[in-house]
Design an enzyme around this catalytic site. Structure first.
Site, PDB file in Angstrom:
ATOM      1  N   HIS A  34      12.796  -2.656   1.503  1.00  0.00           N
ATOM      2  CA  HIS A  34      12.227  -1.365   1.911  1.00  0.00           C
ATOM      3  C   HIS A  34      13.075  -0.251   1.331  1.00  0.00           C
ATOM      4  O   HIS A  34      14.310  -0.324   1.400  1.00  0.00           O
ATOM      5  CB  HIS A  34      12.186  -1.237   3.438  1.00  0.00           C
ATOM      6  CG  HIS A  34      11.366  -2.305   4.072  1.00  0.00           C
ATOM      7  ND1 HIS A  34       9.993  -2.272   4.074  1.00  0.00           N
ATOM      8  CD2 HIS A  34      11.724  -3.471   4.653  1.00  0.00           C
ATOM      9  CE1 HIS A  34       9.537  -3.369   4.647  1.00  0.00           C
ATOM     10  NE2 HIS A  34      10.569  -4.121   5.002  1.00  0.00           N
ATOM     11  N   TYR A  78      11.063   8.969   0.786  1.00  0.00           N
ATOM     12  CA  TYR A  78      10.973   7.961  -0.287  1.00  0.00           C
ATOM     13  C   TYR A  78      11.509   8.430  -1.635  1.00  0.00           C
ATOM     14  O   TYR A  78      11.522   7.649  -2.588  1.00  0.00           O
ATOM     15  CB  TYR A  78       9.511   7.500  -0.426  1.00  0.00           C
ATOM     16  CG  TYR A  78       8.983   6.872   0.840  1.00  0.00           C
ATOM     17  CD1 TYR A  78       9.524   5.670   1.317  1.00  0.00           C
ATOM     18  CD2 TYR A  78       7.965   7.478   1.581  1.00  0.00           C
ATOM     19  CE1 TYR A  78       9.055   5.093   2.489  1.00  0.00           C
ATOM     20  CE2 TYR A  78       7.490   6.902   2.762  1.00  0.00           C
ATOM     21  CZ  TYR A  78       8.037   5.714   3.207  1.00  0.00           C
ATOM     22  OH  TYR A  78       7.577   5.146   4.366  1.00  0.00           O
ATOM     23  N   ARG A  90      13.971   4.265  11.833  1.00  0.00           N
ATOM     24  CA  ARG A  90      12.768   5.106  11.867  1.00  0.00           C
ATOM     25  C   ARG A  90      11.979   4.869  13.162  1.00  0.00           C
ATOM     26  O   ARG A  90      12.548   4.440  14.161  1.00  0.00           O
ATOM     27  CB  ARG A  90      11.940   4.854  10.596  1.00  0.00           C
ATOM     28  CG  ARG A  90      12.715   5.282   9.320  1.00  0.00           C
ATOM     29  CD  ARG A  90      11.883   5.121   8.070  1.00  0.00           C
ATOM     30  NE  ARG A  90      10.681   5.955   8.122  1.00  0.00           N
ATOM     31  CZ  ARG A  90       9.666   5.843   7.268  1.00  0.00           C
ATOM     32  NH1 ARG A  90       9.717   4.924   6.304  1.00  0.00           N
ATOM     33  NH2 ARG A  90       8.622   6.629   7.371  1.00  0.00           N
ATOM     34  N   GLU A 131      12.759  -9.456   1.248  1.00  0.00           N
ATOM     35  CA  GLU A 131      11.969  -8.298   1.684  1.00  0.00           C
ATOM     36  C   GLU A 131      12.774  -7.029   1.390  1.00  0.00           C
ATOM     37  O   GLU A 131      13.966  -6.980   1.701  1.00  0.00           O
ATOM     38  CB  GLU A 131      11.743  -8.450   3.197  1.00  0.00           C
ATOM     39  CG  GLU A 131      11.111  -7.270   3.881  1.00  0.00           C
ATOM     40  CD  GLU A 131      11.126  -7.443   5.413  1.00  0.00           C
ATOM     41  OE1 GLU A 131      11.805  -8.375   5.920  1.00  0.00           O
ATOM     42  OE2 GLU A 131      10.479  -6.624   6.080  1.00  0.00           O
ATOM     43  N   ARG A 186       4.418  11.061  -2.304  1.00  0.00           N
ATOM     44  CA  ARG A 186       4.390  10.687  -0.891  1.00  0.00           C
ATOM     45  C   ARG A 186       5.740  10.971  -0.216  1.00  0.00           C
ATOM     46  O   ARG A 186       6.774  10.451  -0.650  1.00  0.00           O
ATOM     47  CB  ARG A 186       4.042   9.198  -0.892  1.00  0.00           C
ATOM     48  CG  ARG A 186       4.702   8.362   0.085  1.00  0.00           C
ATOM     49  CD  ARG A 186       4.333   6.923  -0.002  1.00  0.00           C
ATOM     50  NE  ARG A 186       4.168   6.485   1.359  1.00  0.00           N
ATOM     51  CZ  ARG A 186       4.445   5.269   1.784  1.00  0.00           C
ATOM     52  NH1 ARG A 186       4.830   4.337   0.940  1.00  0.00           N
ATOM     53  NH2 ARG A 186       4.294   4.963   3.035  1.00  0.00           N
ATOM     54  N   ASN A 193       7.986  -5.654  -1.163  1.00  0.00           N
ATOM     55  CA  ASN A 193       7.972  -4.520  -0.254  1.00  0.00           C
ATOM     56  C   ASN A 193       6.541  -4.454   0.265  1.00  0.00           C
ATOM     57  O   ASN A 193       5.662  -3.911  -0.403  1.00  0.00           O
ATOM     58  CB  ASN A 193       8.361  -3.225  -0.960  1.00  0.00           C
ATOM     59  CG  ASN A 193       8.407  -2.051   0.017  1.00  0.00           C
ATOM     60  OD1 ASN A 193       7.908  -2.150   1.145  1.00  0.00           O
ATOM     61  ND2 ASN A 193       8.991  -0.951  -0.408  1.00  0.00           N
ATOM     62  N   PRO A 246       0.793  -1.231   0.000  1.00  0.00           N
ATOM     63  CA  PRO A 246       0.000   0.000   0.000  1.00  0.00           C
ATOM     64  C   PRO A 246       0.825   1.280   0.000  1.00  0.00           C
ATOM     65  O   PRO A 246       1.869   1.355   0.643  1.00  0.00           O
ATOM     66  CB  PRO A 246      -0.821  -0.106   1.286  1.00  0.00           C
ATOM     67  CG  PRO A 246      -0.092  -1.073   2.140  1.00  0.00           C
ATOM     68  CD  PRO A 246       0.547  -2.044   1.196  1.00  0.00           C
ATOM     69  N   ASN A 247       0.304   2.248  -0.738  1.00  0.00           N
ATOM     70  CA  ASN A 247       0.852   3.611  -0.820  1.00  0.00           C
ATOM     71  C   ASN A 247       2.133   3.723  -1.649  1.00  0.00           C
ATOM     72  O   ASN A 247       2.604   4.832  -1.902  1.00  0.00           O
ATOM     73  CB  ASN A 247       1.069   4.231   0.582  1.00  0.00           C
ATOM     74  CG  ASN A 247      -0.221   4.297   1.360  1.00  0.00           C
ATOM     75  OD1 ASN A 247      -1.195   4.863   0.880  1.00  0.00           O
ATOM     76  ND2 ASN A 247      -0.266   3.702   2.538  1.00  0.00           N
ATOM     77  N   ALA A 270       3.348  -0.777   4.679  1.00  0.00           N
ATOM     78  CA  ALA A 270       2.873  -0.755   6.069  1.00  0.00           C
ATOM     79  C   ALA A 270       2.486  -2.148   6.577  1.00  0.00           C
ATOM     80  O   ALA A 270       2.546  -2.409   7.788  1.00  0.00           O
ATOM     81  CB  ALA A 270       1.699   0.202   6.201  1.00  0.00           C
TER      82      ALA A 270
HETATM   83  C1  DQA Z   1       8.398   1.066   3.445  1.00  0.00           C
HETATM   84  C2  DQA Z   1       8.565   1.314   4.951  1.00  0.00           C
HETATM   85  C3  DQA Z   1       7.244   1.077   5.683  1.00  0.00           C
HETATM   86  O1  DQA Z   1       7.415   1.304   7.085  1.00  0.00           O
HETATM   87  C4  DQA Z   1       6.187   2.040   5.174  1.00  0.00           C
HETATM   88  O2  DQA Z   1       4.947   1.775   5.800  1.00  0.00           O
HETATM   89  C5  DQA Z   1       6.067   2.029   3.693  1.00  0.00           C
HETATM   90  C6  DQA Z   1       7.263   1.892   2.865  1.00  0.00           C
HETATM   91  C7  DQA Z   1       9.672   1.411   2.664  1.00  0.00           C
HETATM   92  O3  DQA Z   1       9.748   1.026   1.497  1.00  0.00           O
HETATM   93  O4  DQA Z   1      10.570   2.076   3.183  1.00  0.00           O
HETATM   94  O5  DQA Z   1       4.971   2.201   3.160  1.00  0.00           O
HETATM   95  O6  DQA Z   1       8.133  -0.314   3.250  1.00  0.00           O
END
Ligand code: DQA
Length: 147
Positions: free
Chosen positions: A99, A22, A106, A97, A17, A73, A9-10, A76
């Protein structure tokens, strides 16, 4: 070798964003980067993004017997989803995984990852390059006998 790349998501809001965290490149740019990396590495890839946990679970289930590796990825859902963890355990496909940001540096709630419990490796804080690193890792550890 076939790899499924999942984004949660997002991530479709990349560029808009929180650019200080990011970056200012778009999600389309990320997808282009991943496709180009896979092409260079001679790995077939399929990409999927969803804002819905269940859709990600379904795609992981459908990967069984089809894909040799998963790059995910979970965004959240990293920090909340037992369902995604269970799906990855169910299919047993080697999973890296990724990120974009360094989640270990963080907020405390980002420092625990359910998905890490099923992943063979976690790459964080390398921006777009982390996805390429993940594909390289899966390729280096590919065992055709497993397929
Ligand atoms: C994320 C880190 C997560 O904590 C966050 O909720 C994201 C992006 C990253 O790519 O750094 O949506 O996965």
């Amino acid at each position: 070798m076939k790899i499924l790349v999942l984004n949660g998501p997002n991530l479709n809001m990349l560029g808009v964003r929180e650019p200080a965290i990011y970056g200012d490149r778009s999600f389309a740019a990320l997808e282009a980067f991943i496709r180009e990396s896979c092409r260079e590495l001679e790995v077939a890839c399929e990409l999927f993004q969803s804002n819905h946990e269940g859709e990600l679970v379904t795609r992981i289930q459908q990967a069984y017997g089809v894909f040799d590796g998963i790059v995910i990825n979970p965004a959240a859902y990293t920090h909340t989803s037992v369902a995604i963890l269970d799906a990855l355990k169910a299919v047993g496909i080697p999973t890296v995984e990724v990120h974009l940001s360094d989640i270990s540096a963080r907020e405390p709630f980002r420092q625990f990852s359910y998905v890490s419990l099923a992943a063979v490796k976690t790459i964080a804080g390398r921006g777009f390059d982390g996805y390429r690193d993940a594909v390289v890792y899966l390729k280096e550890h590919y065992d055709p006998a497993r397929a």
